[in-house]
Design a protein around this motif. Sequence first.
Motif, PDB file in Angstrom:
ATOM      1  N   SER A  28       0.858  -1.185   0.000  1.00 24.50           N
ATOM      2  CA  SER A  28       0.000   0.000   0.000  1.00 24.50           C
ATOM      3  C   SER A  28       0.895   1.237   0.000  1.00 24.50           C
ATOM      4  N   GLU A  30       1.145   3.330   2.271  1.00 26.40           N
ATOM      5  CA  GLU A  30       1.708   3.443   3.616  1.00 26.40           C
ATOM      6  C   GLU A  30       2.766   2.368   3.885  1.00 26.40           C
ATOM      7  N   ASN A  63       2.635   0.381  -5.830  1.00 26.07           N
ATOM      8  CA  ASN A  63       3.136   0.553  -4.463  1.00 26.07           C
ATOM      9  C   ASN A  63       4.436  -0.213  -4.249  1.00 26.07           C
TER      10      ASN A  63
END
Length: 273
Positions: A28, A30, A63
């Motif tokens: 992701s 993050e 990602n």
Amino acid sequence: MRLVVTKMNLGLWAAAYVKEKINAAAPSPEKPFVLGLPTGGTVVDMYANLRLFHKEGLLSFKNIITFNMDEYVGLPQDHPQSYHSYMRQNLFNEVDIRPENIHILNGQAADLNKECADYEAAIAQAGGIDLFLGGVGRNGHIAFNEPGSAFNTRTRPVELTPSTMEANSRFFLNDLRRVPHQALSVGIGTVTDAKEVLFLASGAKKAEAVARLFEPGKDLNWPITALKLHPHATLLADPEACSLLDAAAKAKLDARMQAEPDAEHWTLEIEEA
């Protein structure tokens, strides 16, 4: 570490492994997945299959953060034999990776030592490398870490050996005068700091390097033996690259191949010492 031997195309096996690792991690924004990437002839098929997986909607690079192993010193980034050009042609131009997530050493940097130090800092900033991919050189080098390289080396400028320059001359019209004498390369320690390592060895020219893994201990003259110290290292090889295994290892491999002749691959464990 383990030796995985397959009669499949090494690039397909490796690409499928990379796809499974990335998708299992569900990266992701993050928490991206960090890949260490190689260049060279051994991994061309791997990149072709990664492109195909992306085209078929089976793999996204959105990602993913990448760090390439090395780059020649002095070649412009748009030179056809620079590793910047190689990566654009073989992967980056055809997948959905974000440009800001691509990291390749700048062989034209004004301060090469600072470029290397900054590269190590960027790897640390990314949280380290989740999976480092690579090919094995004829003399057992990994990245451009030539025989004699310490196993704790970090990213740095290196001088290429005559054997490596000769091997790479095929990319420079078989003219040794065109092959750069120096490169920037991640260190052996940079590679083995990764959470997992997968290297590829194909053909009889890599057989001596593969066989060295079955000799006791580690050997600075064969950088590939540093992988024996890694808890999650795999060497993927074809049968030709295993032609010089010692008698005991060859007997184990032959027995496994005969017991499961239709298997996709066969595995041997390689002891650290």
